[in-house]
Design an enzyme around this catalytic site. Sequence first.
Site, PDB file in Angstrom:
ATOM      1  N   CYS A 106      37.558  45.631  40.582  1.00  0.00           N
ATOM      2  CA  CYS A 106      36.918  46.949  40.695  1.00  0.00           C
ATOM      3  C   CYS A 106      37.872  47.936  41.372  1.00  0.00           C
ATOM      4  CB  CYS A 106      35.568  46.823  41.407  1.00  0.00           C
ATOM      5  SG  CYS A 106      34.502  48.266  41.170  1.00  0.00           S
ATOM      6  N   HIS A 126      32.720  43.021  38.587  1.00  0.00           N
ATOM      7  CA  HIS A 126      32.701  42.143  39.763  1.00  0.00           C
ATOM      8  C   HIS A 126      32.461  40.698  39.321  1.00  0.00           C
ATOM      9  CE1 HIS A 126      32.873  44.826  43.288  1.00  0.00           C
ATOM     10  NE2 HIS A 126      32.403  45.733  42.449  1.00  0.00           N
ATOM     11  N   GLU A 151      32.843  38.039  40.958  1.00  0.00           N
ATOM     12  CA  GLU A 151      32.222  37.251  42.042  1.00  0.00           C
ATOM     13  C   GLU A 151      30.711  37.408  42.073  1.00  0.00           C
ATOM     14  OE1 GLU A 151      32.362  41.255  43.957  1.00  0.00           O
ATOM     15  OE2 GLU A 151      33.561  40.161  42.461  1.00  0.00           O
TER      16      GLU A 151
END
Length: 226
Positions: A110, A197, A199
């Site tokens: 990001c 993202h 994660e």
Amino acid sequence: MRSPVIGITANLVVDEKGRTRHEVKDTYISAVRRAGGLPLMLPAIAEDRAAMLDAVDAVIITGGDDIDTRPFGIALHPKAEVMDPRRQAAEFALLRALDGRPDMPLLGICLGMQLMGVQRGARLIQHLHDEIADGERHRNDSIHPVTSAIGSGPVTSWHHQAIADVRGFEVIGHSDDGVIEAIRDPSRPFTVGVQWHPERTSDAAMGDGIVRLVVDAARAALSCAP
């Protein structure tokens, strides 16, 4: 072989008493651990960032608030919410240090991808609503599809900025509305940026699979070390 050490860049947060904390969200730490890496936080200290690279096998530049464009002679958008200037200085110091260590694997997430692009002179879209019909679909952990050379599927996004072009990188992914979602430096073994993202993405390929790529790149580099 030991687990590769993955440096994760820290955000700076100032609490209600004016005390500064260097912090990394658990989502990054957990994703690195699931991928088989050993996570290590890299504090946002510009003058120490080059030395920190001696302690890690790869780097993840995390998400966060917006880049302050004023040091580059570009007016700040009214919707921009800039990061702590100490963090910005630290992230650019890290990228400069990595230019001297091109074989070290790097994943920008990001904001991390935006920093990678801006450091090389890419134009930053400071507010997606100014250039696409529905910029809101990229915010608030919204899910949208991405097609890329490193995977395709639904991703979780939280950003209102993006890079509009690339210099020294190859565009390897887009969202379905044309936003650049993934880049890589073809001259380096593993230097990749993703706008989403991973994660926080539940899709196996676009979530843990992306983090595993940088951990595996670090592991491969270790196996080749003398």
